[in-house]
Design a protein around this motif. Structure first.
Motif, mmCIF file in Angstrom:
data_model
loop_
_atom_site.group_PDB
_atom_site.id
_atom_site.type_symbol
_atom_site.label_atom_id
_atom_site.label_comp_id
_atom_site.label_asym_id
_atom_site.label_seq_id
_atom_site.Cartn_x
_atom_site.Cartn_y
_atom_site.Cartn_z
ATOM 1 N N SER A 29 1.523 6.579 -6.848
ATOM 2 C CA SER A 29 0.427 7.417 -7.332
ATOM 3 C C SER A 29 0.813 8.883 -7.239
ATOM 4 O O SER A 29 0.517 9.689 -8.114
ATOM 5 C CB SER A 29 -0.838 7.198 -6.515
ATOM 6 O OG SER A 29 -1.114 5.852 -6.410
ATOM 7 N N HIS A 30 1.499 9.200 -6.143
ATOM 8 C CA HIS A 30 1.906 10.579 -5.952
ATOM 9 C C HIS A 30 2.882 11.003 -7.049
ATOM 10 O O HIS A 30 2.755 12.086 -7.629
ATOM 11 C CB HIS A 30 2.538 10.725 -4.575
ATOM 12 C CG HIS A 30 2.902 12.127 -4.259
ATOM 13 N ND1 HIS A 30 1.952 13.059 -3.892
ATOM 14 C CD2 HIS A 30 4.077 12.769 -4.291
ATOM 15 C CE1 HIS A 30 2.550 14.208 -3.711
ATOM 16 N NE2 HIS A 30 3.840 14.071 -3.937
ATOM 17 N N SER A 50 0.820 -1.202 0.000
ATOM 18 C CA SER A 50 0.000 0.000 0.000
ATOM 19 C C SER A 50 0.858 1.258 0.000
ATOM 20 O O SER A 50 0.544 2.237 -0.668
ATOM 21 C CB SER A 50 -0.923 0.020 1.215
ATOM 22 O OG SER A 50 -1.789 -1.065 1.163
ATOM 23 N N GLN A 51 1.983 1.195 0.755
ATOM 24 C CA GLN A 51 2.858 2.366 0.791
ATOM 25 C C GLN A 51 3.484 2.615 -0.574
ATOM 26 O O GLN A 51 3.574 3.755 -1.025
ATOM 27 C CB GLN A 51 3.971 2.160 1.816
ATOM 28 C CG GLN A 51 3.689 2.881 3.108
ATOM 29 C CD GLN A 51 4.599 2.407 4.218
ATOM 30 O OE1 GLN A 51 5.663 1.838 3.959
ATOM 31 N NE2 GLN A 51 4.173 2.625 5.443
ATOM 32 N N ALA A 64 0.914 4.178 -2.718
ATOM 33 C CA ALA A 64 0.680 5.567 -2.341
ATOM 34 C C ALA A 64 1.780 6.464 -2.915
ATOM 35 O O ALA A 64 1.497 7.515 -3.510
ATOM 36 C CB ALA A 64 0.610 5.711 -0.824
ATOM 37 N N ASN A 65 3.056 6.020 -2.786
ATOM 38 C CA ASN A 65 4.160 6.816 -3.328
ATOM 39 C C ASN A 65 4.086 6.917 -4.834
ATOM 40 O O ASN A 65 4.258 7.976 -5.430
ATOM 41 C CB ASN A 65 5.504 6.185 -2.956
ATOM 42 C CG ASN A 65 5.774 6.319 -1.483
ATOM 43 O OD1 ASN A 65 5.194 7.183 -0.833
ATOM 44 N ND2 ASN A 65 6.620 5.460 -0.951
ATOM 45 N N SER A 104 -5.137 3.225 -1.253
ATOM 46 C CA SER A 104 -3.935 2.658 -0.652
ATOM 47 C C SER A 104 -3.548 3.391 0.626
ATOM 48 O O SER A 104 -3.029 2.785 1.567
ATOM 49 C CB SER A 104 -2.774 2.643 -1.650
ATOM 50 O OG SER A 104 -2.609 3.888 -2.241
ATOM 51 N N LYS A 105 -3.852 4.676 0.673
ATOM 52 C CA LYS A 105 -3.600 5.417 1.911
ATOM 53 C C LYS A 105 -4.457 4.870 3.042
ATOM 54 O O LYS A 105 -3.984 4.672 4.155
ATOM 55 C CB LYS A 105 -3.972 6.887 1.699
ATOM 56 C CG LYS A 105 -2.808 7.782 1.369
ATOM 57 C CD LYS A 105 -3.285 9.188 1.651
ATOM 58 C CE LYS A 105 -2.509 10.258 0.991
ATOM 59 N NZ LYS A 105 -3.366 11.427 0.703
ATOM 60 N N SER A 111 -3.214 1.397 4.033
ATOM 61 C CA SER A 111 -1.939 1.327 4.737
ATOM 62 C C SER A 111 -2.029 1.988 6.114
ATOM 63 O O SER A 111 -1.044 2.059 6.838
ATOM 64 C CB SER A 111 -0.830 1.972 3.911
ATOM 65 O OG SER A 111 -1.078 3.343 3.751
ATOM 66 N N THR A 146 -2.509 5.124 6.872
ATOM 67 C CA THR A 146 -1.877 6.430 7.028
ATOM 68 C C THR A 146 -2.883 7.578 6.996
ATOM 69 O O THR A 146 -2.503 8.735 6.925
ATOM 70 C CB THR A 146 -0.817 6.690 5.937
ATOM 71 O OG1 THR A 146 -1.403 6.392 4.676
ATOM 72 C CG2 THR A 146 0.401 5.838 6.130
ATOM 73 N N LEU A 172 -4.688 6.183 -4.992
ATOM 74 C CA LEU A 172 -3.939 6.802 -3.903
ATOM 75 C C LEU A 172 -4.758 6.793 -2.622
ATOM 76 O O LEU A 172 -4.276 6.437 -1.542
ATOM 77 C CB LEU A 172 -3.573 8.231 -4.293
ATOM 78 C CG LEU A 172 -2.826 9.050 -3.252
ATOM 79 C CD1 LEU A 172 -1.474 8.425 -2.979
ATOM 80 C CD2 LEU A 172 -2.639 10.489 -3.716
ATOM 81 N N ASP A 173 -6.023 7.167 -2.771
ATOM 82 C CA ASP A 173 -6.900 7.238 -1.614
ATOM 83 C C ASP A 173 -7.062 5.867 -0.963
ATOM 84 O O ASP A 173 -6.915 5.711 0.243
ATOM 85 C CB ASP A 173 -8.259 7.757 -2.091
ATOM 86 C CG ASP A 173 -8.958 8.552 -1.011
ATOM 87 O OD1 ASP A 173 -8.262 9.037 -0.109
ATOM 88 O OD2 ASP A 173 -10.185 8.680 -1.084
#
Ligand code: ADP
Length: 240
Positions: free
Chosen positions: A20-21, A13-14, A17-18, A74-75, A78, A80, A71-72
């Motif tokens: 996607s960013h 997930s992290q 998230a990275n 996975s955030k 994870s 976060t 992104l949403d």
């Protein structure tokens, strides 16, 4: 083993998230520049070329929406995401939804009703942004999958629900008179990238992430989402 698994899934997930960013940054310049081209400020592009620029912009926007959803999700997965719990007035919430969807209802020539049970207390403590996000998701699905009739948002106590009678649960239910969902699909639609039938995405668009995100948010808020649906007659999604 269980610990290892949850660690792996957190890493995954992290990573997402990275990733996607990182994807959003180049995509943003693509969007800005293609927008500029469609405006054709120097008047040197042909109609065809402006059409192409429009297509690039539209496809880029779809991609951005998809990346934002990933992104949403996975955030949230994870762990976060932190909640911002405040007092949320039911009236304010209802008015916000009314404003957001009135236009869509009119364009689609569908009824749109928002009902708040007068016996409710004036407010609930929750994360307003996330609560709105779930309701927006459910409402936009309601409008998307309905051709005739309309969509109703009801906010009330959950007393009518046998599992929750006599409790302090609040039910936000979004009912539509749309295509409905077959019984055997009512579970999998909550999985990421799953749609009720393979042709859905061609006809109605969408990515199959909205309900997964909504379900995770509901969990985060200490609630859950239930669906009741009859194919051809409509669906009701209730966030408790
Ligand atoms: P998307 O709408 O982007 O496909 P969702 O996760 O929001 O993704 O929904 C997954 C699937 O569930 C949809 O593709 C559709 O098949 C089904 N679905 C969701 N809401 C409704 C609804 N109100 N009526 C009929 N089908 C629905």
């Amino acid at each position: 083993k269980a610990e290892q698994l949850s660690l792996t899934s957190r890493y995954k997930s992290q990573f997402l998230a990275n990733m996607s960013h990182e994807l959003r940054t180049p995509l943003n310049s693509l969007l800005i520049l293609s927008k500029l081209l469609t405006e054709n400020p120097e008047g040197n592009l042909s109609d065809k070329q402006r059409e192409f620029a429009k297509t690039i912009h539209a496809a880029g926007s779809d991609l951005l929406a998809l990346i934002n959803d990933i992104l949403d999700l996975s955030k949230i997965e994870s762990g976060t995401v932190s909640l911002e719990v405040t007092e949320i007035g039911f009236r304010d919430l209802a008015e916000h939804m009314e404003r957001t969807f009135r236009q869509i209802a009119e364009e689609r020539e569908l009824n749109f009703l928002v009902e708040i049970d007068p016996n409710l207390p004036p407010a609930i403590r929750s994360d307003g942004k996330r609560l709105q996000q779930v309701l927006r998701n459910l409402l936009s699905n309601g409008f998307k999958f309905t051709e005739e009739g309309g969509v109703t948002l009801k906010v009330g106590s959950a007393e009518g629900s046998p599992l929750r009678a006599g409790s302090d649960w609040i039910a936000f239910s979004v009912a539509d008179t749309g295509i409905g969902i077959p019984e055997d699909k009512q579970r999998i639609i909550f999985e990421a990238f799953q749609q009720a039938d393979g042709t859905t995405s061609r006809k109605y668009g969408g990515t199959g992430l909205g309900l997964s995100i909504s379900r995770e948010i509901a969990r985060l808020l200490g609630g859950e989402i239930e669906v009741v649906s009859t194919p051809g007659a409509g669906s009701t999604f209730t966030l408790y």
